[in-house]
Design a protein around this motif. Structure first.
Motif, short mmCIF file in Angstrom:
data_model
loop_
_atom_site.label_atom_id
_atom_site.label_comp_id
_atom_site.label_asym_id
_atom_site.label_seq_id
_atom_site.Cartn_x
_atom_site.Cartn_y
_atom_site.Cartn_z
N UNK A 7 0.82 -1.22 0.00
CA UNK A 7 0.00 0.00 0.00
C UNK A 7 0.84 1.26 0.00
N UNK A 8 1.90 1.26 0.83
CA UNK A 8 2.78 2.43 0.88
C UNK A 8 3.46 2.66 -0.46
N UNK A 9 3.88 1.54 -1.12
CA UNK A 9 4.55 1.66 -2.42
C UNK A 9 3.60 2.23 -3.47
N UNK A 10 2.34 1.75 -3.44
CA UNK A 10 1.36 2.25 -4.42
C UNK A 10 1.08 3.72 -4.19
N UNK A 11 1.01 4.14 -2.92
CA UNK A 11 0.77 5.55 -2.62
C UNK A 11 1.91 6.41 -3.13
N UNK A 12 3.14 5.92 -2.93
CA UNK A 12 4.29 6.69 -3.44
C UNK A 12 4.24 6.80 -4.95
N UNK A 13 3.87 5.73 -5.62
CA UNK A 13 3.77 5.76 -7.09
C UNK A 13 2.70 6.76 -7.53
N UNK A 14 1.56 6.75 -6.84
CA UNK A 14 0.48 7.69 -7.21
C UNK A 14 0.93 9.13 -6.99
N UNK A 15 1.61 9.37 -5.86
CA UNK A 15 2.09 10.72 -5.57
C UNK A 15 3.08 11.18 -6.63
N UNK A 16 3.97 10.29 -7.02
CA UNK A 16 4.98 10.66 -8.02
C UNK A 16 4.31 10.92 -9.37
N UNK A 17 3.31 10.12 -9.71
CA UNK A 17 2.58 10.35 -10.97
C UNK A 17 1.87 11.70 -10.94
N UNK A 18 1.26 12.01 -9.79
CA UNK A 18 0.56 13.29 -9.66
C UNK A 18 1.54 14.46 -9.79
N UNK A 19 2.73 14.34 -9.22
CA UNK A 19 3.73 15.40 -9.32
C UNK A 19 4.18 15.59 -10.77
N UNK A 20 4.36 14.49 -11.48
CA UNK A 20 4.76 14.59 -12.89
C UNK A 20 3.67 15.28 -13.71
N UNK A 21 2.42 14.89 -13.47
CA UNK A 21 1.30 15.50 -14.19
C UNK A 21 1.18 16.99 -13.84
N UNK A 22 1.33 17.32 -12.56
CA UNK A 22 1.28 18.72 -12.14
C UNK A 22 2.37 19.53 -12.84
N UNK A 23 3.57 18.96 -12.90
CA UNK A 23 4.68 19.67 -13.53
C UNK A 23 4.39 19.94 -15.00
N UNK A 24 3.85 18.95 -15.70
CA UNK A 24 3.55 19.13 -17.12
C UNK A 24 2.47 20.20 -17.33
N UNK A 25 1.43 20.17 -16.50
CA UNK A 25 0.36 21.15 -16.62
C UNK A 25 0.86 22.55 -16.27
N UNK A 26 1.70 22.64 -15.26
CA UNK A 26 2.21 23.95 -14.85
C UNK A 26 3.06 24.57 -15.96
N UNK A 27 3.91 23.76 -16.57
CA UNK A 27 4.75 24.29 -17.65
C UNK A 27 3.89 24.72 -18.84
N UNK A 28 2.83 23.98 -19.10
CA UNK A 28 1.93 24.37 -20.19
C UNK A 28 1.22 25.68 -19.85
N UNK A 78 3.73 32.17 -13.70
CA UNK A 78 5.13 32.23 -14.12
C UNK A 78 6.10 32.28 -12.96
N UNK A 79 5.60 32.59 -11.74
CA UNK A 79 6.47 32.65 -10.56
C UNK A 79 6.79 31.28 -9.99
N UNK A 80 6.06 30.24 -10.40
CA UNK A 80 6.25 28.91 -9.81
C UNK A 80 7.61 28.37 -10.20
N UNK A 81 8.46 28.13 -9.20
CA UNK A 81 9.82 27.64 -9.48
C UNK A 81 9.89 26.12 -9.50
N UNK A 82 8.99 25.47 -8.76
CA UNK A 82 8.97 24.00 -8.74
C UNK A 82 7.62 23.55 -9.28
N UNK A 83 7.50 23.34 -10.59
CA UNK A 83 6.20 22.99 -11.17
C UNK A 83 5.56 21.77 -10.54
N UNK A 84 6.35 20.84 -10.04
CA UNK A 84 5.78 19.63 -9.45
C UNK A 84 5.12 19.92 -8.11
N UNK A 85 5.45 21.06 -7.49
CA UNK A 85 4.89 21.42 -6.18
C UNK A 85 3.83 22.51 -6.32
#
Length: 331
Positions: A7-28, A78-85
Motif C-alpha cells: 500500500x505504501x509503495x502504491x501511494x508513493x507511485x500515485x504521488x509521483x505520478x501526480x507530481x509529474x502531471x502537475x509539472x507538465x500542466x504547470x509548464x503548459x 510564471x512565478x512557480x519555481x517548482x512545477x511539481x509542487x
C-alpha cells in the motif's frame, strides 16, 4: 512485502505520478495554455477549499477567496519555481488571501494599515516580468466596462481592493460588486481563450507612459498649469463622478486642485495601473505639517479613457471620509 508495504509503495507511485502531471500542466500554463491552468485548479480544488475553510470557516467568503486565488494563479503562474509542487503554491495563495480577508475585517484595525504602497512585489511586477501580461490585459479589455472596473480594482490596484471601496468607487452596492466580480472572472476565462492568438499590445510600455503622465500632471498642477494640461490632454467632456453620478466638470477639477495646493496638500504617485480603456493612479496625500489631519492618507484617481486614450471620466477613491476638504472635489 506485506500488504502495508504494498500500500505504501502504491501511494508513493500515485504521488509521483501526480507530481509529474502537475509539472507538465504547470509548464503548459506558464507557456500560456489557459486550459492547463483550469485543469490544475480543478485537480487541487478540494485542497484549496479545505485551506479556505480552515482560515475562514463556512460562508460565502470561501468561494470569493477561491475565485480570487484563481485569478491570482493566472497572473502569477510564471512565478512557480517548482512545477511539481504547484499544489502547495496554490494552497499558499488561498491561505494568504484568507488571512488578508480576516485582517481586513477586524473593525479596530487602523485604516492606514490597509494602505499598501507600491513595491517590487506589487501586481505591476508580475505584469512587467511575464510574457502573459499582454495577453491578460487584452482579455481584460474584452470585458464590458461594468465588469472590467471592479475586476481591475480588485486584482491590479493596491488600495482599492476591498469590496466596500470598490462599491464606493463604482457607485453600486457591495452585493453588486461580488456579483460583477464573479461574472468578470468567468468571462475573463472565456476572453483568454478567445484572445490567445490575437495581437497583444505592449502593456509594460503603456504602464511606463502612464507613470510619466501622472508625474507630469502633478508637476503641472504645482506650477499652476493643471487647467491648461487638462485642456491639452484630457477629453473636453471630462467629468468628475461620485460613483456613477457626474458632480463636476473641468472647472471644478481645476478649482479643487488649486484649493488643495493652496492648503499645502501635495500628492505623490505610489502605484499605477494602465489599460487601453482604464487607468488608475494611486497617490499618497501629504498633508501640511501644521495640520496632519487635514486630508486622508491617500487617493486613487480612477480614470475611464475615451477612444483617443484621453481621460474622459474621473472617480476619486479615498480610504476614509475627508475631515476638512476632499481632494479634487467641490467643497
Amino acid at each position: 512485502m506485506t500488504d502495508a508495504g504494498w500500500g505504501a509503495s502504491m501511494n508513493r507511485d500515485r504521488d509521483e505520478t501526480a507530481r509529474i502531471e502537475d509539472a507538465a500542466l504547470t509548464r503548459a500554463a506558464q507557456a500560456g495554455d489557459v486550459t492547463a491552468l483550469g485543469l490544475l485548479l480543478e485537480r487541487h480544488r478540494a485542497g484549496m477549499r479545505a485551506v479556505a475553510l480552515s482560515v475562514l470557516g463556512p460562508g460565502p467568503d470561501v468561494d470569493d477567496v477561491l475565485q480570487d486565488a484563481a485569478v491570482t494563479a493566472l497572473r502569477r503562474v510564471g512565478d512557480v519555481r517548482d512545477p511539481a509542487a504547484v499544489g502547495a503554491w496554490l494552497r499558499m495563495i488561498v491561505r494568504n488571501a484568507g488571512r488578508s480577508l480576516v485582517r481586513a475585517s477586524v473593525p479596530v484595525q487602523p485604516i492606514e494599515d490597509l494602505h499598501v504602497p507600491a513595491t517590487d512585489a506589487g501586481p505591476e511586477r508580475w505584469l512587467e516580468q511575464h510574457a502573459m501580461r499582454n495577453w491578460i490585459w487584452e482579455a481584460v479589455e474584452e470585458l464590458s466596462p461594468a465588469l472590467r472596473l471592479p475586476l481591475v480594482l480588485r486584482h491590479f490596484s493596491t488600495g482599492v481592493t476591498s469590496y466596500e471601496r470598490i462599491a464606493d468607487a463604482c457607485g453600486v452596492p457591495v452585493g453588486t460588486v461580488r456579483s460583477r466580480l464573479n461574472q468578470g472572472r468567468a468571462k475573463l476565462a472565456t476572453a483568454l481563450a478567445a484572445t490567445a492568438d490575437a495581437p497583444h499590445g505592449d502593456t509594460a510600455r503603456r504602464l511606463r507612459a502612464s507613470r510619466i503622465e501622472a508625474h507630469e500632471t502633478l508637476a503641472a498642477a504645482e506650477s499652476g498649469r493643471f487647467g491648461a494640461l487638462m485642456r491639452e490632454r484630457w477629453s473636453p467632456e471630462i467629468a468628475l463622478l461620485r460613483g456613477n453620478v457626474p458632480v463636476g466638470d473641468r472647472s471644478i477639477l481645476a478649482r479643487g486642485m488649486e484649493g488643495d495646493l493652496e492648503a499645502g496638500v501635495r500628492q505623490r504617485l505610489v502605484h499605477a495601473v494602465a489599460g487601453r480603456s482604464l487607468v488608475v493612479w494611486e497617490m499618497d496625500l501629504l498633508a501640511p505639517a501644521d495640520d496632519p489631519g487635514h486630508c486622508p492618507p491617500s487617493v486613487a484617481w480612477v480614470m475611464t479613457l475615451d477612444d483617443a486614450g484621453r481621460p474622459h471620466r474621473l472617480r476619486l477613491s479615498h480610504p476614509r471620509p475627508v475631515r476638512a476638504i476632499q481632494v479634487l472635489t467641490p467643497v
